[in-house]
Design an enzyme around this catalytic site. Structure first.
Site, PDB file in Angstrom:
ATOM      1  N   GLU A 145       0.478  -1.435  -0.086  1.00 44.28           N
ATOM      2  CA  GLU A 145       0.216   0.062   0.407  1.00 44.28           C
ATOM      3  C   GLU A 145       1.043   1.052  -0.224  1.00 44.28           C
ATOM      4  OE1 GLU A 145      -3.310   0.660   0.292  1.00 44.28           O
ATOM      5  OE2 GLU A 145      -2.499   3.028  -0.127  1.00 44.28           O
ATOM      6  N   ALA A 164     -20.423   4.274   2.573  1.00 38.72           N
ATOM      7  CA  ALA A 164     -20.933   3.245   3.971  1.00 38.72           C
ATOM      8  C   ALA A 164     -22.125   2.263   3.350  1.00 38.72           C
ATOM      9  CB  ALA A 164     -21.014   4.008   5.039  1.00 38.72           C
ATOM     10  N   HIS A 184     -25.954  -2.307  -0.255  1.00 40.37           N
ATOM     11  CA  HIS A 184     -26.205  -2.162  -1.399  1.00 40.37           C
ATOM     12  C   HIS A 184     -27.422  -3.616  -0.819  1.00 40.37           C
ATOM     13  CE1 HIS A 184     -25.884   1.716  -2.406  1.00 40.37           C
ATOM     14  NE2 HIS A 184     -24.390   1.681  -2.840  1.00 40.37           N
ATOM     15  N   VAL A 187       4.374   1.407  -5.891  1.00 35.40           N
ATOM     16  CA  VAL A 187       3.968   0.198  -6.802  1.00 35.40           C
ATOM     17  C   VAL A 187       4.910   0.741  -7.832  1.00 35.40           C
ATOM     18  CG1 VAL A 187       3.523  -1.171  -8.256  1.00 35.40           C
ATOM     19  CG2 VAL A 187       3.492  -1.898  -5.899  1.00 35.40           C
ATOM     20  N   LYS A 214     -26.552   6.433  -8.657  1.00 38.41           N
ATOM     21  CA  LYS A 214     -27.692   6.231  -7.519  1.00 38.41           C
ATOM     22  C   LYS A 214     -27.997   7.308  -6.404  1.00 38.41           C
ATOM     23  CE  LYS A 214     -25.386   2.702  -5.933  1.00 38.41           C
ATOM     24  NZ  LYS A 214     -24.620   2.030  -6.682  1.00 38.41           N
ATOM     25  N   ARG A 217     -14.260   7.500  -7.171  1.00 36.67           N
ATOM     26  CA  ARG A 217     -14.909   6.484  -7.581  1.00 36.67           C
ATOM     27  C   ARG A 217     -13.877   6.014  -8.542  1.00 36.67           C
ATOM     28  NH1 ARG A 217     -19.479  10.062  -7.639  1.00 36.67           N
ATOM     29  NH2 ARG A 217     -21.032   8.849  -5.785  1.00 36.67           N
ATOM     30  N   ILE A 242     -12.753  -1.184  -9.624  1.00 35.95           N
ATOM     31  CA  ILE A 242     -14.276  -1.693  -8.731  1.00 35.95           C
ATOM     32  C   ILE A 242     -15.118  -0.386  -8.097  1.00 35.95           C
ATOM     33  CG2 ILE A 242     -14.893  -2.632  -6.750  1.00 35.95           C
ATOM     34  CD1 ILE A 242     -13.153  -4.712  -9.217  1.00 35.95           C
ATOM     35  N   CYS A 290     -11.949  10.892  23.769  1.00 33.23           N
ATOM     36  CA  CYS A 290     -13.006  12.281  23.075  1.00 33.23           C
ATOM     37  C   CYS A 290     -14.619  12.135  23.726  1.00 33.23           C
ATOM     38  CB  CYS A 290     -12.989  10.854  21.898  1.00 33.23           C
ATOM     39  SG  CYS A 290     -14.574  12.026  20.471  1.00 33.23           S
ATOM     40  N   CYS A 340     -10.740  17.143  21.509  1.00 25.01           N
ATOM     41  CA  CYS A 340      -9.382  15.570  22.130  1.00 25.01           C
ATOM     42  C   CYS A 340      -8.193  15.680  20.431  1.00 25.01           C
ATOM     43  CB  CYS A 340     -10.730  13.967  21.035  1.00 25.01           C
ATOM     44  SG  CYS A 340     -10.830  14.482  19.920  1.00 25.01           S
TER      45      CYS A 340
HETATM   46  C1  LIG Z   1     -18.586   9.001  -3.488  1.00 22.32           C
HETATM   47  C2  LIG Z   1     -18.684   7.105  -3.141  1.00 22.32           C
HETATM   48  C3  LIG Z   1     -19.066   6.973  -2.709  1.00 22.32           C
HETATM   49  C4  LIG Z   1     -19.687   4.782  -2.644  1.00 22.32           C
HETATM   50  N1  LIG Z   1     -20.675   4.466  -2.034  1.00 22.32           N
HETATM   51  C5  LIG Z   1     -20.576   2.780  -2.268  1.00 22.32           C
HETATM   52  C6  LIG Z   1     -21.250   2.312  -0.655  1.00 22.32           C
HETATM   53  O1  LIG Z   1     -22.581   3.224  -0.664  1.00 22.32           O
HETATM   54  N2  LIG Z   1     -22.085   1.395  -1.337  1.00 22.32           N
HETATM   55  C7  LIG Z   1     -20.869   0.362  -1.939  1.00 22.32           C
HETATM   56  O2  LIG Z   1     -21.154  -0.933  -1.410  1.00 22.32           O
HETATM   57  N3  LIG Z   1     -19.266   1.197  -2.134  1.00 22.32           N
HETATM   58  C8  LIG Z   1     -20.219   2.360  -2.606  1.00 22.32           C
HETATM   59  N4  LIG Z   1     -18.438   3.271  -3.511  1.00 22.32           N
HETATM   60  C9  LIG Z   1     -17.836   2.492  -3.731  1.00 22.32           C
HETATM   61  C10 LIG Z   1     -16.566   1.563  -2.456  1.00 22.32           C
HETATM   62  O3  LIG Z   1     -16.604   2.206  -2.433  1.00 22.32           O
HETATM   63  C11 LIG Z   1     -15.129   1.532  -3.910  1.00 22.32           C
HETATM   64  O4  LIG Z   1     -15.824   0.478  -4.732  1.00 22.32           O
HETATM   65  C12 LIG Z   1     -15.355   0.648  -3.132  1.00 22.32           C
HETATM   66  O5  LIG Z   1     -14.033   0.972  -1.552  1.00 22.32           O
HETATM   67  C13 LIG Z   1     -13.457  -0.410  -3.836  1.00 22.32           C
HETATM   68  O6  LIG Z   1     -11.559  -0.641  -2.818  1.00 22.32           O
HETATM   69  P1  LIG Z   1     -10.539  -0.754  -3.456  1.00 22.32           P
HETATM   70  O7  LIG Z   1      -9.958  -1.589  -2.776  1.00 22.32           O
HETATM   71  O8  LIG Z   1     -10.646  -0.972  -4.779  1.00 22.32           O
HETATM   72  O9  LIG Z   1     -10.490   0.929  -4.042  1.00 22.32           O
HETATM   73  P2  LIG Z   1      -9.877   2.058  -2.453  1.00 22.32           P
HETATM   74  O10 LIG Z   1     -10.416   1.693  -1.606  1.00 22.32           O
HETATM   75  O11 LIG Z   1      -9.673   2.907  -3.640  1.00 22.32           O
HETATM   76  O12 LIG Z   1      -8.310   1.264  -2.823  1.00 22.32           O
HETATM   77  C14 LIG Z   1      -7.366   1.009  -3.170  1.00 22.32           C
HETATM   78  C15 LIG Z   1      -5.105   1.050  -3.038  1.00 22.32           C
HETATM   79  O13 LIG Z   1      -4.746   0.804  -3.789  1.00 22.32           O
HETATM   80  C16 LIG Z   1      -4.030   1.863  -3.452  1.00 22.32           C
HETATM   81  N5  LIG Z   1      -2.405   2.081  -4.229  1.00 22.32           N
HETATM   82  C17 LIG Z   1      -2.980   2.443  -5.006  1.00 22.32           C
HETATM   83  N6  LIG Z   1      -2.255   2.502  -6.753  1.00 22.32           N
HETATM   84  C18 LIG Z   1      -1.131   2.171  -5.521  1.00 22.32           C
HETATM   85  C19 LIG Z   1       0.443   1.971  -6.464  1.00 22.32           C
HETATM   86  N7  LIG Z   1       0.485   2.528  -7.733  1.00 22.32           N
HETATM   87  N8  LIG Z   1       1.162   1.535  -4.799  1.00 22.32           N
HETATM   88  C20 LIG Z   1       0.475   1.079  -3.667  1.00 22.32           C
HETATM   89  N9  LIG Z   1      -0.597   1.426  -3.717  1.00 22.32           N
HETATM   90  C21 LIG Z   1      -1.483   1.938  -4.683  1.00 22.32           C
HETATM   91  C22 LIG Z   1      -4.928   3.122  -2.629  1.00 22.32           C
HETATM   92  O14 LIG Z   1      -3.455   3.972  -2.085  1.00 22.32           O
HETATM   93  C23 LIG Z   1      -5.894   2.064  -2.470  1.00 22.32           C
HETATM   94  O15 LIG Z   1      -5.394   2.139  -0.801  1.00 22.32           O
HETATM   95  C24 LIG Z   1     -18.578   4.192  -3.503  1.00 22.32           C
HETATM   96  C25 LIG Z   1     -17.233   4.988  -3.669  1.00 22.32           C
HETATM   97  C26 LIG Z   1     -17.364   6.392  -3.492  1.00 22.32           C
HETATM   98  C27 LIG Z   1     -16.055   6.998  -4.042  1.00 22.32           C
END
Ligand SMILES: Cc1cc2nc3c(=O)[nH]c(=O)nc-3n(C[C@H](O)[C@H](O)[C@H](O)COP(=O)(O)OP(=O)(O)OC[C@H]3O[C@@H](n4cnc5c(N)ncnc54)[C@H](O)[C@@H]3O)c2cc1C
Ligand SMILES: Cc1cc2nc3c(=O)[nH]c(=O)nc-3n(C[C@H](O)[C@H](O)[C@H](O)COP(=O)(O)OP(=O)(O)OC[C@H]3O[C@@H](n4cnc5c(N)ncnc54)[C@H](O)[C@@H]3O)c2cc1C
Lengths: 507, 482
Positions: free
Chosen positions: A31, A46, A49, A172, A273, A334, A357, A421, A463
């Protein structure tokens, strides 16, 4: 040499790590930030769904209901804050009502249970603050809200407990296939943790990096908004991330009278949505998001225009809502893409994309991890389960201790008697316990994500200094090195009366 | 610590200390002060500048000195003090109230008390409350938090600083940061007039050549990890930013001084009625809230700019709480019950606010044929009379006044006079009058050379003036001098 390296410690990467930790193999979770859940997984709506929304033929449509049920189970197993509130999609006119019928049909096809369409008056008898203009609503009983960063963290903690190596501050920047393994070139960002007293005055220090090479037989790309960049390191471009920002208001639950008891969506449109009004696990209310394509993948700034727009839209659904009770605004980006669906493919030798994703990615994460596991198994990995795997997780939260047990508990554990807190009633005992877990927090927000400090109406004004003191004391660090959140976000710049704390005049 | 008290004071700032001392002086013997911090003194401990005590002690003190005077007095008294302990819940009761509190030393305790004084102070409004667009970089502090880091912990929070809001704490911190070697590039205020005391504008900004931008606000904060830049824009009369007026400031720190909010979560949860204008409890002439036996004073009641006024106000609340406890309300209630049920002659006595109305209601109650209903009605009326709740004056205001404290006056409870605190809504730069009216008739009028929203005003109404009021509302407004 690792057997598997997962890139990205968001909810997807951590769900995969959790899954893999149950097998005999060496896994790394890489990470770039200083903690898990620093991307989309910490700034979203959060919502767990229900699964009526994504089209049935998509991966999202196929994984949603499975992910939703697994989310609820995992929240129980891992003691993650969640509420099965159910949700509504509301219709304001006849056309929207037809949409509800379409959604109901789609939901049934996707495997949802208990869906029904109710008339406006019945809806209002259950949610009295909803607008009088709502004519009908779709009720989705199997859905709710969770604490997204705790969910991510909980899975990562169990993974680390069972031997997965977590590598924070490691970005990475190159992937090269070397006959039987990948060489993963990474920048490691030297964190503030091991700074000397003097260097704390040079913020530049944080950006100083070293390049290291990590080796792994297999790579899983779970890099969220950065997932196309990782993909392009090993395969021809197949999709492009279209970073799409969503902004929010968090309303103080102690200041507003009960707004809604369950998640309320407007009718979905092409744009998504829509602006939802939902309760949070902490008793507050979340209003948002909008949807705006941004140039910078990490542009989580909030804007005046979007906030006004969100307030207006939410107002239409819940007329009594007042954004003057806001305690925080934030935004998440997103990982929408030109592909339109989750991009889950074996794109190169020993390389799996869990890419693009987007929503409902949080809900689907456990199902995505199951798919990844099966893909690895097809390739002959994960043959043997660990017999010494230790799952489960229990967190002591003072607020949850029954009234009659509190006195005895506090007498035995006096640190739980000191409230740090005041808004969320989080005690020193909880903060110190969070520092002794598998992935200790390194920043003020790291403690916030683990315990809830600073989440309330004063946003850490009260806090913050106390949390800083505890973090510094318990980890033997200089308070000057303590960061608010990510690397470089130091809070204090020096001691008073120290000439180095003054501004160096440019003349 | 005991399990039962006559009075528990929540909060050991100047308000709590003043109230406890005064309650002791007026005869209470079992008093407990609960303070969440490790020491008494409240927010004064971090206000190391001078300017405190001119009104009350007749000399200029620093915040800690002012607090020390009160603490010294308290130490000489038989008053229990529990520091490093937090009150978590107030459970109001008919016969005394219950508190739940907790500390590392004494565990999680339930304590009873006949009266309670709320003196929890206030907290600062944050960025989220005012929705400043931009990133969430480090380096954004409320002025009070920065004050704590600098004055108590001995740390610097930044080198190049901009201040949003011209509240007193922001102004004081502007000066402090300059004295500590930082550069304060500007103080930005959205209103067309400053929010803090005039003396602070002069002594903290003008004396240090810090520009004050009125009718301006921060419209964007930039910087990924730490604040790097801030965009300031002028606003129109509806507070919307005006295009093309952008000024960029390179800063590493933003201090917010955008308002204080009375800390009333405990009060609200206990069912205390809150005034949406002050964000504090609605109180009667003696600081009693809508819940009998619970009183409020200091910043939890309404935000004060001078601690001297806090002390006076809290002495009133302490005295009132002592009277409440010592008057043995239940005895009084019984006596009145007797009166209501048998003896209409005494009800004509002027000790009730509206004798005719009371007599009428008593008559009605006695006339009921249903025994159960009769005693319920009598019970009800006697309770109302004891608390004096149904027959009291409400202070109403027109659009020139933003709030008053108290909001209600039970005239019969006023000894000789009652102080009314208020703030004007807009700056009044010419001499004006503050007028109280009973219908058309002027009850009292006070001349002021000028009035600012940032400066709390106080006037005193006498018992005679109040006795003459016929209606049940007293209207306060700013009027031209005639
Ligand atoms: C505004 C918003 C609302 C949403 N609401 C919902 C909801 O209500 N319900 C739901 O189910 N989903 C929701 N989603 C979707 C959901 O949040 C995401 O699909 C999910 O969190 C994606 O997870 P992830 O692990 O793929 O991505 P992330 O959580 O973004 O994780 C990716 C990680 O990879 C790391 N990374 C990137 N590049 C590198 C690199 N080169 N080297 C090392 N690390 C790297 C990043 O730092 C990050 O920590 C929402 C998304 C958004 C933005
Ligand atoms: C940050 C800040 C800076 C200020 N600076 C100045 C200044 O420079 N000059 C000036 O004239 N005025 C200043 N003021 C105004 C000043 O606060 C008042 O004049 C006065 O101190 C208010 O007194 P108080 O006792 O009502 O509140 P406080 O002094 O705030 O005291 C309240 C006390 O209650 C305690 N408490 C709260 N809740 C609980 C609970 N549940 N259980 C136990 N204890 C609890 C708190 O810890 C605190 O000690 C400032 C106010 C603030 C908030």
């Amino acid at each position: 040499m690792f057997d598997v390296a997962i890139i990205g410690a968001g909810v997807v990467g951590c769900a995969v790590a959790y899954e893999l930790s149950q097998y005999k193999l060496r896994a790394a979770l890489i990470e770039k930030e200083n903690d898990v859940a620093m991307g989309a997984s910490r700034a979203n709506t959060a919502i767990i769904h229900g699964g009526y929304d994504p089209a049935t033929h998509t991966l999202m449509g196929r994984l949603n209901v499975e992910g939703m049920r697994r989310c609820f189970e995992l929240c129980e197993e891992l003691d993650v804050e969640h509420k099965k509130t159910g949700s509504w999609v509301v219709a304001f006119d006849a056309t929207q009502r037809t949409t509800l019928e379409m959604l109901l049909e789609q939901g049934v096809a996707n495997g949802c249970e208990g869906l029904k369409i109710l008339e406006g008056d019945i809806v209002r008898s259950r949610e009295p603050n909803l607008s009088d203009d709502i004519v009908a609503a779709l009720w989705i009983p199997e859905s709710g809200v969770l604490n997204p960063w705790e969910f991510t963290l909980a899975m990562a903690e169990v993974a680390v407990r069972n031997g997965v190596t977590f590598m924070p501050n490691t970005k990475v920047c190159g992937l090269t296939w070397r006959q039987d393994h990948y060489e993963i070139k990474s920048h490691t960002i030297r964190s503030a943790l091991n700074m000397s007293e003097d260097s704390s005055f040079q913020q530049e220090y944080h950006r100083e990096t070293d390049i290291i090479a990590i080796r792994a037989h297999y790579v899983i790309n779970a890099a969220g908004v950065g997932s196309d960049l990782i993909h392009n390191m090993v395969a021809p471009p197949a999709f492009e991330i279209v970073p799409t920002r969503g902004e929010y208001f968090l309303l103080d639950g102690t200041a507003v009278d009960h707004l809604v008891g369950s998640v309320v969506f407007p009718c979905p449109t092409r744009a998504g949505k829509g602006v939802t009004v939902s309760p949070t696990v902490h008793g507050d209310f979340l209003i948002g998001p909008n949807s705006e394509v941004v140039a910078d993948r990490e542009d989580t700034a909030v804007t005046g225009g979007a906030l006004r727009d969100i307030a207006q839209k939410a107002h239409r659904v819940v007329p009594s809502l007042n954004v003057r009770t806001s305690i925080r605004n934030f935004a998440g980006v997103r990982a929408n893409s030109t592909y339109g669906d989750f991009f889950i493919e074996k794109s190169a030798t020993n390389f799996i994309d869990l890419a693009a994703i987007k929503s409902p990615g949080l809900t689907c994460a456990p199902a995505i991890a199951r798919v990844a596991r099966e893909m690895l198994q097809k390739d002959g990995l994960l043959k043997e389960k660990r017999d010494d795997w230790r799952g489960g997780r229990r967190i002591i939260r003072f607020k949850e201790i029954p009234e009659e047990e509190r006195d005895a508990f506090v007498r035995e554990n006096p640190l739980y008697g000191r409230v740090i807190c005041r808004c969320e009633t989080i005690t020193e005992g909880e903060i110190i316990a969070s520092m002794k877990r598998e992935i200790p927090p390194v920043s003020i927000d790291g403690i916030k994500r683990r315990t809830g400090t600073g989440m309330g109406r004063c946003q850490g004004g009260f806090c913050g200094p106390r949390v800083m003191e505890i973090l510094a004391r318990e980890s033997g660090r200089d308070p000057l090195s303590i960061e608010e959140d990510g690397c470089g976000s130091t809070i204090l710049i020096g001691r008073t009366k120290d000439p180095r704390s003054r501004e160096v005049s440019s003349e | 610590m005991h399990d039962e008290y006559e009075l528990i004071v929540i909060g050991g700032g100047p308000a709590g200390l003043g109230a406890a001392l005064s309650a002791r002086e007026h005869g209470l013997e079992r008093i407990l002060v609960v303070e969440r911090d490790v020491q008494l003194g409240g927010i004064l401990n971090q206000c190391i500048h001078n300017g405190f005590g001119l009104h009350y002690f007749g000399e200029e003190l620093t915040g800690p000195e002012y607090a020390a005077r009160l603490i010294d007095r308290l130490n000489g008294q038989a008053i229990d003090v529990l520091c490093d302990a937090m009150v978590l819940e107030i459970i109001p009761g008919e016969n005394g109230h219950t508190l739940r509190l907790m500390s590392a030393d004494c565990g999680y305790r339930t304590v009873g008390s006949q009266a309670i004084i709320l003196a929890m102070g206030c907290r600062e409004r944050t960025r989220g409350a005012i929705q400043i667009p931009g990133t969430r970089a480090a380096g954004i502090f409320t002025a009070g938090t920065a004050q704590r880091y600098v004055n108590i912990e001995g740390y610097m929070v930044g080198r190049r600083i901009i201040i949003l809001g011209s509240g007193d704490i922001g102004l004081i911190m502007a000066r402090r940061m300059v004295l500590e070697g930082a550069t304060v590039v500007a103080c930005v205020e959205i209103m067309p007039y400053p929010g803090g005391l005039t003396r602070n504008i002069v002594q903290c900004l003008q004396d240090f050549d810090i520009p004050l931008y009125l009718s301006h606000t921060i419209t964007r904060i930039e910087g990924k990890q730490r604040v790097e830049k801030v965009i300031v824009q002028e606003v129109d009369d509806r507070f919307h930013p005006i295009d093309g007026t952008d000024i960029a400031f390179d800063v590493d720190t933003v201090l917010l001084s955008v308002g204080l909010i009375p800390e009333n979560e405990l009060s609200r949860a206990a069912g205390v009625e809150i005034d949406s204008k002050t964000s504090g409890p609605i109180v009667y002439e003696n600081g009693e809230t809508s819940v009998p036996g619970i009183f409020a004073c200091g910043n939890v009641l309404h935000v004060h700019d001078l601690v001297d006024f806090v002390t006076t106000e809290s002495e009133g609340a302490g005295k009132a709480a002592a009277e409440y406890v010592l008057r043995r309300i239940d005895v009084l209630e019984k006596r009145i019950y007797e009166k209501v049920s048998h003896d209409d002659v005494n009800l004509q006595s002027p000790s009730y606010d509206d004798p005719q109305k009371v007599a009428c209601e008593a008559e009605h109650a006695r006339a009921s044929h249903d025994d159960v209903e009769r005693s319920a009605l009598i019970d009800d009326l006697s309770k109302k009379l004891v608390q004096g709740r149904s027959y009291c004056l409400s202070i109403v205001r027109d659009e020139t006044i933003s709030y008053t404290v108290p909001q209600r006056i039970r005239v019969q409870r006023v000894d000789k006079q009652v102080s009314v605190f208020f703030r004007v809504k807009n700056p009044q730069k010419m001499p004006k009058c503050i007028v109280f009216r009973d219908g058309e008739r002027i009850v009292a009028s006070f001349r002021r050379p000028y009035m600012m929203p940032g400066e709390m005003e106080r006037v005193t109404l006498t018992r005679e003036q109040l006795d003459d009021v016929c209606g049940n509302e007293l209207l306060i407004s700013v009027e031209e001098i005639r």
